[in-house]
Design an enzyme around this catalytic site. Structure first.
Site, mmCIF file in Angstrom:
data_model
loop_
_atom_site.group_PDB
_atom_site.id
_atom_site.type_symbol
_atom_site.label_atom_id
_atom_site.label_comp_id
_atom_site.label_asym_id
_atom_site.label_seq_id
_atom_site.Cartn_x
_atom_site.Cartn_y
_atom_site.Cartn_z
ATOM 1 N N GLN A 172 26.519 74.362 -52.998
ATOM 2 C CA GLN A 172 26.206 75.697 -53.516
ATOM 3 C C GLN A 172 25.123 76.378 -52.679
ATOM 4 O OE1 GLN A 172 26.544 72.965 -55.384
ATOM 5 N NE2 GLN A 172 27.275 73.391 -57.440
ATOM 6 N N ARG B 1 32.362 72.267 -69.767
ATOM 7 C CA ARG B 1 31.285 71.689 -68.948
ATOM 8 C C ARG B 1 30.142 71.309 -69.883
ATOM 9 N NH1 ARG B 1 29.649 74.078 -63.302
ATOM 10 N NH2 ARG B 1 28.887 71.946 -63.151
ATOM 11 N N ASP C 232 19.841 74.225 -65.717
ATOM 12 C CA ASP C 232 21.036 74.329 -66.550
ATOM 13 C C ASP C 232 20.727 74.064 -68.018
ATOM 14 O OD1 ASP C 232 23.398 74.515 -64.468
ATOM 15 O OD2 ASP C 232 21.827 73.236 -63.683
ATOM 16 N N ARG D 59 30.269 79.379 -61.873
ATOM 17 C CA ARG D 59 29.367 78.271 -62.179
ATOM 18 C C ARG D 59 27.961 78.857 -62.306
ATOM 19 N NH1 ARG D 59 26.845 79.718 -58.650
ATOM 20 N NH2 ARG D 59 25.617 77.864 -58.803
ATOM 21 N N GLY D 60 26.997 78.010 -62.649
ATOM 22 C CA GLY D 60 25.666 78.528 -62.938
ATOM 23 C C GLY D 60 25.577 78.804 -64.435
ATOM 24 N N ALA D 61 24.496 78.295 -65.046
ATOM 25 C CA ALA D 61 24.427 78.306 -66.513
ATOM 26 C C ALA D 61 24.638 79.693 -67.150
ATOM 27 C CB ALA D 61 23.099 77.690 -66.950
ATOM 28 N N ASN E 34 18.712 70.061 -63.886
ATOM 29 C CA ASN E 34 19.201 70.981 -62.844
ATOM 30 C C ASN E 34 20.073 70.186 -61.892
ATOM 31 O OD1 ASN E 34 19.216 73.704 -61.789
ATOM 32 N ND2 ASN E 34 18.106 72.901 -60.028
ATOM 33 N N LYS E 35 20.624 70.866 -60.910
ATOM 34 C CA LYS E 35 21.539 70.250 -59.957
ATOM 35 C C LYS E 35 20.961 68.956 -59.398
ATOM 36 C CE LYS E 35 24.818 71.391 -59.211
ATOM 37 N NZ LYS E 35 26.003 70.867 -59.928
HETATM 38 O O1 MRU Z 1 27.256 72.886 -61.032
HETATM 39 P P1 MRU Z 1 26.779 74.294 -60.989
HETATM 40 O O2 MRU Z 1 27.037 75.011 -59.710
HETATM 41 O O3 MRU Z 1 27.228 75.093 -62.195
HETATM 42 O O4 MRU Z 1 25.224 74.107 -61.088
HETATM 43 C C1 MRU Z 1 24.455 74.924 -61.770
HETATM 44 C C2 MRU Z 1 23.571 75.619 -60.882
HETATM 45 O O5 MRU Z 1 23.941 76.630 -60.321
HETATM 46 C C3 MRU Z 1 22.248 75.085 -60.641
HETATM 47 O O6 MRU Z 1 21.969 73.865 -61.184
HETATM 48 C C4 MRU Z 1 21.226 76.135 -60.896
HETATM 49 O O7 MRU Z 1 20.083 75.755 -60.263
HETATM 50 C C5 MRU Z 1 20.990 76.434 -62.350
HETATM 51 S S1 MRU Z 1 21.978 77.711 -62.998
HETATM 52 C C6 MRU Z 1 21.033 79.159 -62.764
#
Ligand code: MRU
Length: 367
Positions: free
Chosen positions: A205, A92, A246, A54-56, A256-257
């Site tokens: 996370q 996603r 993201d 996960r993570g962009a 973002n999250k």
């Molecule tokens: O749902 P996730 O774990 O894929 O969420 C993404 C993230 O890890 C965060 O939003 C993060 O801050 C951005 S990705 C570097």
């Protein structure tokens, strides 16, 4: 092994078997470190959708390697890559790096001549995407560390307290992270840093990934519940907020999250600088208004009702709600650019605005 040293990577080709791509199964952390094999593009789709990765930036890189696997495992590589691309794009919706990586590979395929070795072309580009991502994180780290150094110089008591949300660390990228890169680089330079780590419900996370990797890198940190940030800011315990993103629009709105927006509001109310660290691959140059244009992923209600942990040495999920409680699970929110002090990119730090971003990326002016 989680140390973000020069050798660390979150995705790699198996050294003795190029038909396998390996990842860390992040769903099991911090209780178990397990390497997981991807042998087909379908494995890649599952790994992204079910958040093994996960993570962009890492999602984008996993998509690129999945397209390599599509070419490798088919007698008709070009057709298979196109089919895989469609499925990956649906895996996603919010992280824009996924679309960026898939489009980059499809464009490469388009340009390839009839005699091209498609498999080798895609392998080399997936590798290049990973190598470039590490250099991008290095740039973010260098520019962001200067910011932390300036705060450290200004403060008489020394410690720079940074609050972060979710995991925008090495685990969300190929190495070094986005929000964590400035922290790692500052720490390596001997700057006294301490990180407030938001737990980041529902997938945790922060508690399960960010705290784990900060510990592995020897960075002082403290885990807090998601609702504690505002209180800490009111009491002067936060010098700066740095999160990842993201998807960021060309006008500087940031997805973002879930919960990031509330941190931005609290930071604004308490005059705490609020920065977003991002690679240019996370900028969606085609969108302007984040609230209207960024699709927000809604995930399985089970992520809210059930909590993952360890009991009597065994990993397990525990339901915390009544069985029939109605649940919504929005995975991301949008922070408007007006609440953001600045964007930390690999080319420097800019205002969260179209002018700011174009100033750093003038080649996107006409796009
Ligand atoms: O749902 P996730 O774990 O894929 O969420 C993404 C993230 O890890 C965060 O939003 C993060 O801050 C951005 S990705 C570097």
């Amino acid at each position: 092994m989680a140390q973000s040293g020069e050798d660390f990577r979150t995705i790699w080709q198996k050294p003795d078997d190029p038909s396998v791509v390996q990842i860390i199964d992040q769903r099991l952390l911090p209780h178990e470190y397990r390497v997981h094999d991807l042998r087909s593009w379908q494995d890649g789709v599952v790994a992204i959708a079910e958040m093994y990765v996960r993570g962009a930036p890492l999602i984008g890189a996993t998509a690129a390697w999945s397209l390599y696997l599509a070419a490798l495992t088919s007698a008709n590589p070009a057709a298979e890559v196109r089919e895989a691309a469609t499925a990956l794009l649906e895996s996603r919706p919010t992280a824009v790096n996924l679309r960026w990586a898939v489009n980059r590979i499809l464009a490469l395929l388009e340009r390839a001549g009839p005699d091209a070795d498609v498999v080798e072309l895609l392998r080399a580009d997936a590798q290049a995407i990973c190598d470039e991502d590490i250099e991008i994180s290095r740039g973010i780290g260098t520019h962001g560390a200067a910011l932390l150094e300036a705060i450290s110089r200004r403060k008489s008591s020394g410690t720079v307290n940074i609050l972060t949300h979710c995991n925008a660390g090495s685990l969300a990228t190929i190495n070094w992270g986005t929000a964590t890169a400035p922290i790692y680089f500052a720490h390596q330079r001997g700057i006294d840093v301490h990180v407030w780590v938001d737990e980041t419900r529902p997938r945790n996370q922060g508690s399960q990934l960010t705290a784990w990797e900060l510990a592995a890198n020897g960075v002082p940190h403290t885990l807090i519940v998601d609702n504690a940030g505002g209180h800490l800011m009111q009491h002067g315990a936060v010098d700066i907020v740095i999160t990842g993103t993201d998807r960021t629009t060309r006008c500087g709105d940031v997805a973002n999250k879930i919960g990031t927006y509330l941190k931005a509001l609290a930071a604004h109310d308490n005059s705490v600088p609020f920065y977003i660290a991002l690679p240019s691959t996370t900028i969606d140059w085609e969108s302007r208004d984040g609230l209207k244009e960024i699709p927000i992923e809604q995930r399985d209600p089970g992520e809210v009702s059930d909590v993952y942990g360890v009991c009597d040495g065994r990993r397990q999920y525990v339901r915390t709600t009544a069985a029939d409680t109605p649940i919504s699970n929005f995975a991301f929110d949008v922070t408007p650019s007006r609440l953001i002090t600045g964007l930390i990119t690999e080319r420097g730090i800019c205002e969260a605005s179209e002018a700011g971003l174009i100033g750093l990326f003038p080649e996107m002016d006409a796009a």
